[in-house]
Design an enzyme around this catalytic site. Structure first.
Site, short mmCIF file in Angstrom:
data_model
loop_
_atom_site.label_atom_id
_atom_site.label_comp_id
_atom_site.label_asym_id
_atom_site.label_seq_id
_atom_site.Cartn_x
_atom_site.Cartn_y
_atom_site.Cartn_z
N THR A 103 -3.05 7.03 -10.82
CA THR A 103 -2.21 6.66 -11.96
C THR A 103 -0.83 7.28 -11.85
O THR A 103 0.19 6.65 -12.19
CB THR A 103 -2.89 7.04 -13.29
OG1 THR A 103 -4.14 6.36 -13.37
CG2 THR A 103 -2.03 6.67 -14.49
N CYS A 104 -0.77 8.49 -11.37
CA CYS A 104 0.51 9.19 -11.25
C CYS A 104 1.44 8.48 -10.25
O CYS A 104 2.64 8.36 -10.49
CB CYS A 104 0.28 10.63 -10.80
SG CYS A 104 -0.85 11.54 -11.89
N SER A 105 0.88 8.00 -9.15
CA SER A 105 1.66 7.37 -8.10
C SER A 105 1.88 5.88 -8.32
O SER A 105 2.85 5.31 -7.80
CB SER A 105 0.98 7.55 -6.74
OG SER A 105 1.04 8.89 -6.34
#
Length: 159
Positions: free
Chosen positions: A47-49
């Site tokens: 999700t972060c990337s």
């Protein structure tokens, strides 16, 4: 206890990464007139990337147009953050902050115990908006969610 609206941001050393890695006081990065700090549980995580950092990269110009500094925080070492910034084409001016020992994360009271997933202590997924080093808005995600700390949501909430 976690930081609240109206609180002054803590001042601890983090590593700002770019072409070089440099130790900086967090208030030197976030204590300006207007600043957004968003945190991710981990560099190179799905999700972060795929969503969180890319949203701030995409909307970075809109934040700049409003005179808002933007910084990304993660409990990772500076070399990982440097590689992630390069991988994500982070524009110059969007500060990437490595909080390797979680000093700033703990000072904010927004740590996440991810030891059950083999990731140790991390930052919760959150975003905050500060003016002159004082928190004006705070957006902390519920576990496993990604809504209120998105670049689009935060930008829409700032006057």
């Amino acid at each position: 206890m976690s930081i609240q609206i109206g609180d002054t941001l803590p001042d601890v050393v983090v590593q700002r990464v770019g072409a070089e890695i440099e130790p900086v006081q967090s208030r030197a990065v976030l204590g300006g007139a207007r600043a957004v700090l968003f945190a991710v549980p981990g560099a190179f995580t799905p999700t972060c990337s795929e969503k969180h950092l890319p949203g701030f990269v995409e909307h970075f110009g809109s934040y700049r147009d409003k005179g808002i500094d933007v910084a990304c925080l993660s409990v990772n070492d500076p070399f990982v953050m440097q590689a992630w910034a390069q991988d994500q084409n982070v524009p110059e001016g969007l500060s990437m902050l490595a909080d390797g020992n979680a000093d700033l994360t703990r000072a904010l009271g927004l740590e996440l115990d991810a030891t059950g997933y083999g990731m140790g202590m991390r930052a919760k997924r959150f975003a905050l908006y500060a003016e002159d080093g004082v928190v004006k808005q705070l957006f902390v995600e519920a576990p496993g969610e990604f809504r209120v700390s998105s670049a689009e949501h935060v930008l829409a909430e700032i006057d």
